[in-house]
Scaffold this motif. Sequence first.
Motif, PDB file in Angstrom:
ATOM      1  N   SER A   1      -6.679 -27.363  14.651  1.00  0.00           N
ATOM      2  CA  SER A   1      -8.035 -27.202  15.133  1.00  0.00           C
ATOM      3  C   SER A   1      -8.621 -25.910  14.570  1.00  0.00           C
ATOM      4  CB  SER A   1      -8.059 -27.173  16.660  1.00  0.00           C
ATOM      5  OG  SER A   1      -7.466 -26.003  17.129  1.00  0.00           O
TER       6      SER A   1
ATOM      7  N   GLY B   1      -5.730 -30.867  16.983  1.00  0.00           N
ATOM      8  CA  GLY B   1      -4.420 -30.406  17.443  1.00  0.00           C
ATOM      9  C   GLY B   1      -4.090 -29.056  16.841  1.00  0.00           C
ATOM     10  N   ARG B   2      -2.928 -28.945  16.219  1.00  0.00           N
ATOM     11  CA  ARG B   2      -2.532 -27.636  15.725  1.00  0.00           C
ATOM     12  C   ARG B   2      -3.350 -27.184  14.514  1.00  0.00           C
ATOM     13  NH1 ARG B   2       1.385 -27.930  11.709  1.00  0.00           N
ATOM     14  NH2 ARG B   2       2.202 -25.878  12.189  1.00  0.00           N
TER      15      ARG B   2
ATOM     16  N   GLU C   1      -9.612 -30.697  26.140  1.00  0.00           N
ATOM     17  CA  GLU C   1      -9.512 -29.240  26.175  1.00  0.00           C
ATOM     18  C   GLU C   1     -10.911 -28.610  26.180  1.00  0.00           C
ATOM     19  OE1 GLU C   1      -7.003 -27.616  23.111  1.00  0.00           O
ATOM     20  OE2 GLU C   1      -7.371 -25.567  23.784  1.00  0.00           O
TER      21      GLU C   1
ATOM     22  N   SER D   1     -19.011 -27.100  20.173  1.00  0.00           N
ATOM     23  CA  SER D   1     -17.784 -26.517  20.714  1.00  0.00           C
ATOM     24  C   SER D   1     -16.613 -27.472  20.513  1.00  0.00           C
ATOM     25  CB  SER D   1     -17.948 -26.214  22.204  1.00  0.00           C
ATOM     26  OG  SER D   1     -19.063 -25.380  22.413  1.00  0.00           O
TER      27      SER D   1
ATOM     28  N   ILE E   1     -15.095 -27.436  17.150  1.00  0.00           N
ATOM     29  CA  ILE E   1     -14.296 -26.245  16.880  1.00  0.00           C
ATOM     30  C   ILE E   1     -12.986 -26.258  17.678  1.00  0.00           C
ATOM     31  CG2 ILE E   1     -14.260 -23.735  17.173  1.00  0.00           C
ATOM     32  CD1 ILE E   1     -17.366 -24.027  16.370  1.00  0.00           C
ATOM     33  N   VAL E   2     -13.054 -26.683  18.927  1.00  0.00           N
ATOM     34  CA  VAL E   2     -11.828 -26.728  19.748  1.00  0.00           C
ATOM     35  C   VAL E   2     -10.896 -27.824  19.235  1.00  0.00           C
ATOM     36  CG1 VAL E   2     -10.898 -27.083  22.067  1.00  0.00           C
ATOM     37  CG2 VAL E   2     -13.009 -25.807  21.766  1.00  0.00           C
TER      38      VAL E   2
ATOM     39  N   PHE F   1      -7.189 -29.711  32.865  1.00  0.00           N
ATOM     40  CA  PHE F   1      -6.821 -30.144  31.520  1.00  0.00           C
ATOM     41  C   PHE F   1      -6.016 -31.447  31.575  1.00  0.00           C
ATOM     42  CE2 PHE F   1      -3.533 -29.881  28.097  1.00  0.00           C
ATOM     43  CZ  PHE F   1      -4.371 -30.223  27.053  1.00  0.00           C
TER      44      PHE F   1
ATOM     45  N   LEU G   1     -12.431 -26.232  29.021  1.00  0.00           N
ATOM     46  CA  LEU G   1     -12.844 -24.857  28.719  1.00  0.00           C
ATOM     47  C   LEU G   1     -14.287 -24.558  29.133  1.00  0.00           C
ATOM     48  CD1 LEU G   1     -11.236 -24.442  25.177  1.00  0.00           C
ATOM     49  CD2 LEU G   1     -10.667 -23.056  27.168  1.00  0.00           C
ATOM     50  N   VAL G   2     -15.197 -25.514  28.967  1.00  0.00           N
ATOM     51  CA  VAL G   2     -16.599 -25.174  29.227  1.00  0.00           C
ATOM     52  C   VAL G   2     -16.970 -25.228  30.713  1.00  0.00           C
ATOM     53  CG1 VAL G   2     -17.389 -25.891  26.927  1.00  0.00           C
ATOM     54  CG2 VAL G   2     -17.526 -27.517  28.826  1.00  0.00           C
ATOM     55  N   ILE G   3     -16.196 -25.994  31.476  1.00  0.00           N
ATOM     56  CA  ILE G   3     -16.520 -26.121  32.899  1.00  0.00           C
ATOM     57  C   ILE G   3     -16.136 -24.838  33.635  1.00  0.00           C
ATOM     58  CG2 ILE G   3     -15.749 -27.316  35.004  1.00  0.00           C
ATOM     59  CD1 ILE G   3     -15.741 -29.872  33.337  1.00  0.00           C
ATOM     60  N   PRO G   4     -16.966 -24.408  34.577  1.00  0.00           N
ATOM     61  CA  PRO G   4     -16.645 -23.170  35.305  1.00  0.00           C
ATOM     62  C   PRO G   4     -15.295 -23.288  36.026  1.00  0.00           C
ATOM     63  CG  PRO G   4     -18.819 -24.022  35.920  1.00  0.00           C
ATOM     64  CD  PRO G   4     -18.225 -25.016  35.008  1.00  0.00           C
TER      65      PRO G   4
ATOM     66  N   ASP H   1       3.991 -26.184  27.408  1.00  0.00           N
ATOM     67  CA  ASP H   1       3.040 -25.529  26.505  1.00  0.00           C
ATOM     68  C   ASP H   1       3.442 -24.093  26.192  1.00  0.00           C
ATOM     69  OD1 ASP H   1       1.133 -27.153  25.576  1.00  0.00           O
ATOM     70  OD2 ASP H   1      -0.474 -26.452  26.872  1.00  0.00           O
TER      71      ASP H   1
ATOM     72  N   ILE I   1       1.211 -34.138  23.695  1.00  0.00           N
ATOM     73  CA  ILE I   1       1.318 -32.711  24.002  1.00  0.00           C
ATOM     74  C   ILE I   1       2.580 -32.126  23.398  1.00  0.00           C
ATOM     75  CG2 ILE I   1      -0.034 -32.685  26.129  1.00  0.00           C
ATOM     76  CD1 ILE I   1       2.964 -32.795  27.416  1.00  0.00           C
TER      77      ILE I   1
ATOM     78  N   TYR J   1      -5.190 -25.730  34.345  1.00  0.00           N
ATOM     79  CA  TYR J   1      -4.218 -26.672  33.798  1.00  0.00           C
ATOM     80  C   TYR J   1      -4.308 -28.044  34.444  1.00  0.00           C
ATOM     81  CZ  TYR J   1      -1.584 -24.805  29.986  1.00  0.00           C
ATOM     82  OH  TYR J   1      -1.225 -24.392  28.728  1.00  0.00           O
TER      83      TYR J   1
END
Lengths: 350, 551
Positions: free
Chosen positions: B443, B440-441, B104, B95, B98-99, B156, B108-111, B32, B168, B153
């Motif tokens: 987004s 993807g790219r 992903e 979310s 938008i993401v 993810f 992102l939303v999980i602590p 990545d 990916i 990661y």
Amino acid sequence: MKTPLLQFTEKGIYCAAADVYLDPWRPVDKALITHGHSDHSRWGHKQYITQNDNVPIIKHRLGDIQVSGVRFRESILINGVKFSFHPAGHIVGSSQIRVEHKGEIWVFTGDYKTENDGISTPYETVKCHTFITECTFGLPAFKWTTQAEVMNNINTWWAENKALGQTSVLFGYSLGKAQRLLKHLDTSIGKIYTHGAIEKMTEIVRQIVDLPPTELITRDTKKEDIKGNIVLAPPSTHGSTWLRKMSPFVTGSASGWMAFRGARRRRAIDKGFVLSDHCDWPALLESIEATGAEKVICTHGYTDIFSKYLRTLGYDARTEATQYEGETLDPTPTLPEGENNNSKEKSLEV
Amino acid sequence: MSEETRTQQEKSPPLGDIGGMKRFAALIKTLDSTNKTNAKVAALAHYFKEAPDRDKVWTIAILSHRRPPRPVNTTFLREWASELANIPLWLFEESYHIVGDLAETITLVIPNATEPSEKTLTQYLEEMIWLKKRSDEEKKEYLIENWKILSYYERFVFTKLITGGFRIGVSQKLMTRALSKATGIEEDVLAYKLMGNWDPATVSFHDLVIEKDESQKHSRPYPFYLAYAVEGEPSELGDVSNYLAEHKWDGIRSQTIIRNDDIFIWSRGEELVTDKYPELHILKDHIPNGTVIDGELLPFPNGQIGSFNELQTRIGRKTVSKKMLETTPVIVKAYDILEWEGKDVREYAFAKRRALLQSLYRNMSYNNLPFYISATMEFNNWNDMATERGRSREMRSEGLMIKHKESSYGVGRKKGDWWKWKVDPLTIDAVLTYAMRGHGRRSNLFTDYTFGLWNDDRTELITFAKAYSGLTDKEFKQVDAWIKKNTLERFGPVRSVTPHHVFEIAFEGIALSKRHKSGIATRFPRILRWRQDKKMEEANSLSDLKAMIPK
């Protein structure tokens, strides 16, 4: 119904009682300015009032303007309305503007972040009744790691690139992000080179804070001197011929948007560092709560989603259209002529 | 450094010895972090040298689309993730739009957790296979437990493996190149070994990659030979008498393999599709062992070539119903022969291979088989060939293939002796009516558009097609900015926009369809250009589109 203390007009945020505008986007007589980014401090006003640190910055950006500076927390009275500037922590010289009239207090944040970045005067909570907030990153998907950790990653990246004989090219806004990065780069790794736009702005900011030495890249700069060092460049230079001199190089970008893999891949940037001069989701919620405000007005960012969520938390929250852009993902391209624009949602979404 | 931090650092394992999932997540992070192919290959090759063998097999499987089936449906994933993140479901959904990537968004939303996992990649994948049969409560417990402890990661990668579609930016080809670098085995040999059916849960790295085991070989196809498009005039190809022409059929390019009394059918995407076409299995009784045929799979309702749209209804179905076999039977339309009497004949001249194919066809014991030959044609001049190309839509083909009589059957796409001369696409001017953010790219950028055509009295725009490609990045940005300012209504991720902009839409084929609102299905619609010179009143109507359907 009485006139609200601050109104959203075609020209900008207007205080009728004092006949002044806050960060207006069309030319006005008297403008109170939160900070030096171009969507907040525009050209063409007759008189500018801003916090002292921001004076040299907007003078540099806007040239010959009539500007007066005030200290943080110093009150100025205009037609009986009390205005004061309070640190917003967004970039060097950035403020929130507090407006008080007949016992009613409003605060306009401009742009802000709550983390102390070691270069801007740290954000201070200002109690108010109505809080006008940005929400550039007003989604639960945005959660920043600490600056110390991100800067450590950036310095490690630089050192690794150097070990491989590659130059590190790091993209960041000329005002704000570039100096923040500069302040925390590890100069024991190598030298810091700059693009002209960043060098000029940095010279101005040096009047306000101490920053490590930089070297401007000119026509005479030798390619072999740059090798292995780090280059600070504005995002617009990505993919330009100006970068040729740096090769072999790897690119990195420091922005809140780098939280999204897609955003980084679209830009064909090697390494993304999630570093923003705006609040993340938890910081927005915490700072709003700390103000004690009952009314919240969202000006730019994911305004509809964010204000809807605030309403579920019990705030009287709404969205107002402005022309602020926050941290943009892509420079907004201009449209071909003859575009209609009849939408209710006129605010620029980023 | 304080005493405490020093002890903590000593506790963590040295970098060269990191565990499986951690190592795999680190690999994905490295992949990545670069946009350069060579750096990606180097990172993968390094992984293939250092990782445990079982993890290597799973990595190969994941990067060649052989993941275990999705153990949890995505509705539950969304609910449980928003519960753990302590946000309402609608906010999670917003979310996600938008993401642009479910795994992903969840990540992102999980602590954030701080503890890296000690489990290996193989353990995780075995758990996912196990998880599929558990109750919903057990699944929830398993997911929440792992989401809580995995670092960014790892979380993810873990979620990506569960949601499926591990795309990916690493192609199978790139992975094969890295594996070749790590093992010293030639890329072509590896590509061949990794083809066909193998189960990552049971096969060892040695058997899959190292061992020269030829027992599975009889199912393996040859690499497909592909043609280049004719640019300019075909007469530039020289003397027309050097070439054979045939129609380019609009189905699924395939290889039919008859070896060891067995039949294997491969699609061009290197997918074994034998089970999807049971009506073709009879061919193994009529084609001798040691034969490989290159041909097109075509729908053949009522003894005639159907439209691709009809075939589409069969693709993707796991089981083919009896009714479907009756209404939409499939045939092989043979183009070429690659193996004959157990011998690789790809080096023979095309004309000679065609002669072999003809004699095979003549000798097939009875003629009611789902097997036909794509007729070759010789022309006296290029004009006559152009006339034949003009009949393509009528023939239900995409145009012509022009093949040099002396050409051998090559590997991949090579410029030289095979050319495709497709018919020009059909085009129509339509109005942008709805937009959705891409994935993807793309987004966070409105790049997925819906287009409408006028109804008969030109009072309403009727949706007729969606298109995602054809504009430049710059144009996409301009349209994106315009959409954000001209949104009328929002329906979840979809926005209706002020009808205004006209786009010329190109498509390959057209057919009546019950599944579409407009009653018409178009094949491969894409944006040809942005007609900024046209007003929306000048866009075409649905009846203009209907008039294009071949009679």
